[in-house]
Design a protein around this motif. Structure first.
Motif, PDB file in Angstrom:
ATOM      1  N   THR A 110       0.795  -1.206  -0.083  1.00 29.92           N
ATOM      2  CA  THR A 110       0.036  -0.053   0.009  1.00 29.92           C
ATOM      3  C   THR A 110       0.847   1.075  -0.016  1.00 29.92           C
TER       4      THR A 110
ATOM      5  N   LYS B  53      -1.863   5.549  -0.567  1.00 25.76           N
ATOM      6  CA  LYS B  53      -0.892   4.472  -0.602  1.00 25.76           C
ATOM      7  C   LYS B  53       0.361   5.186  -0.443  1.00 25.76           C
TER       8      LYS B  53
ATOM      9  N   VAL C 162       4.303  -0.309  -4.336  1.00 26.85           N
ATOM     10  CA  VAL C 162       3.471   0.076  -2.925  1.00 26.85           C
ATOM     11  C   VAL C 162       4.210  -0.596  -1.794  1.00 26.85           C
TER      12      VAL C 162
ATOM     13  N   ASP D 274      -0.264   0.526   2.300  1.00 25.75           N
ATOM     14  CA  ASP D 274      -1.772   1.116   2.105  1.00 25.75           C
ATOM     15  C   ASP D 274      -2.214   1.671   3.358  1.00 25.75           C
TER      16      ASP D 274
ATOM     17  N   SER E  17      -9.236  -0.321  -4.651  1.00 27.01           N
ATOM     18  CA  SER E  17      -8.756   0.403  -3.412  1.00 27.01           C
ATOM     19  C   SER E  17      -9.841   1.448  -2.707  1.00 27.01           C
TER      20      SER E  17
END
Length: 371
Positions: free
Chosen positions: A18, A141, A232, A235, A312
């Motif tokens: 994330t 993120k 990522v 998150d 997301s």
């Protein structure tokens, strides 16, 4: 509190997984872009009892975290509830500029992040706005250059972008840094991590050029960075106990709410129906949001960007008021604002009326409603 309803099922994203045009957050820039509502929607809405205002000026950001606004406007779902009252949409690149428009009387209702909502309310000593609904959760993120940053500890000494000083993502990142035990001056962004306030419209180029090492940003900026080679690392959803936090509210000018409650109620009917339509038609809704973004920016998002971004984000009528309270505490801790008095920032009366009429559970203001 009613649960937020996902665009699609939320996925918990691991550490290695994330608030633009197309790439903006909850605050940057100062220009508002205006366009006209769909003619067919205006015509079909022009039936039944006329409302008390001939038009309503609605602000939003061209962000996927503003999906309710993008889809509701694109599909005419909000305007259909207005019985001939015309929508004048205004697209903003900044939370502060949207608050300025609301304060200046050139905007009636806006989709906006929690930090600008808090700032606008506090600076006006509670006389400016009310939060009247939720709109979205999630979609934020931390994306990094994997060649320079492989673990969260590697962020120390690196340059990480946020959209703007004091915006929703900036506050969240400063709080995360503080919890790591690192020091950063909230005004300059200098410290153990260099927090580089960067307009999300240019963040992808800065990332590709190497002038930043990563960014704590909303969608679709985050997925755009991933498409450019980023990873990522975190998150923000995973940092919240229930994996839900407010990223977008709906606010209204107190003056407009007092003078035109029927128009505000009609807009809320439209947003509730929009969120319901999004959840029932996630693929069509994604296409609709992308079409609106294309109308704003000249081209749609590529599938490799919009597909992960869309997954997301949750749309929700629930303002998730308790999480706004938490975010205000973070801003105080970062010394970006003084301890705020937030009692009265919410007025969910009309929203709960609309929800009840639709057979949906009412939502809570977490004790921050108008007395």
């Amino acid at each position: 509190m009613s649960p937020a309803r996902p665009l699609t099922a939320l996925r918990a994203i691991a550490v290695t997984a994330t608030l633009p045009l197309l790439l903006t957050a909850c605050g940057y820039g100062s220009e508002a872009k205006k366009d006209e509502p769909k003619a067919d929607a205006a015509a079909s809405a022009d039936t039944g009892k006329k409302l008390s205002a001939p038009e309503v000026r609605i602000g939003y950001f061209p962000n996927l975290t503003h999906a309710t606004a993008l889809v509701g406007l694109q599909e005419g779902l909000i305007e259909k509830e207005l019985n001939g009252t015309k929508i004048k949409p205004q697209s903003f690149n900044a939370g502060p500029s949207e608050i300025e428009a609301l304060n200046g009387g050139s905007l009636d209702i806006g989709f906006i992040g929690p930090s600008p909502s808090i700032n606008g309310y506090v600076k006006s000593k509670g006389t400016n706005l009310r939060i009247i609904s939720g709109s979205a959760s999630g979609g934020v993120k931390l994306v990094v250059n994997p060649d320079k940053i492989k673990t969260l500890d590697d962020l120390k000494g690196k340059k990480i972008a946020t959209p703007q000083k004091g915006n929703t993502q900036d506050v969240a990142f400063l709080n995360w840094i503080s919890e790591k035990g690192w020091k950063v001056d909230p005004e300059s962004g200098k410290g153990d991590v260099s927090v580089v306030r960067t307009d999300n419209k240019v963040t992808p180029d800065a990332f590709k050029q190497g002038s930043i090492d990563g960014a704590w940003v909303p969608e679709p900026t985050a997925s755009k960075l991933v498409s450019d080679g980023g990873t990522v690392l975190l998150d923000e959803t995973d940092l919240w106990p229930d994996k839900k936090f407010v990223i977008t509210n709906i606010i209204v000018s107190q003056k407009f709410l007092k003078e035109h409650p029927d128009v505000v109620e009609a807009v809320l009917k439209g947003t509730v129906k929009t969120n319901e339509w999004i959840n029932a038609n996630p693929d069509k809704a994604k296409e609709s949001a992308n079409a609106r973004l294309a109308a704003e920016g000249g081209k749609p998002l590529e599938a490799k960007v919009i597909d992960p971004a869309w997954k997301s984000i949750l749309v929700t009528d629930d303002p998730l008021a308790s999480t706004l309270k938490t975010e205000s505490e973070w801003a105080v801790k970062a010394k970006l604002i003084e301890q705020p008095e937030l009692t009265g920032i919410y007025d969910l009366t009309l929203l709960n009326k609309v929800l009840k009429a639709a057979g949906k559970p009412e939502v809570s203001d977490a004790g921050l409603g108008a007395k």
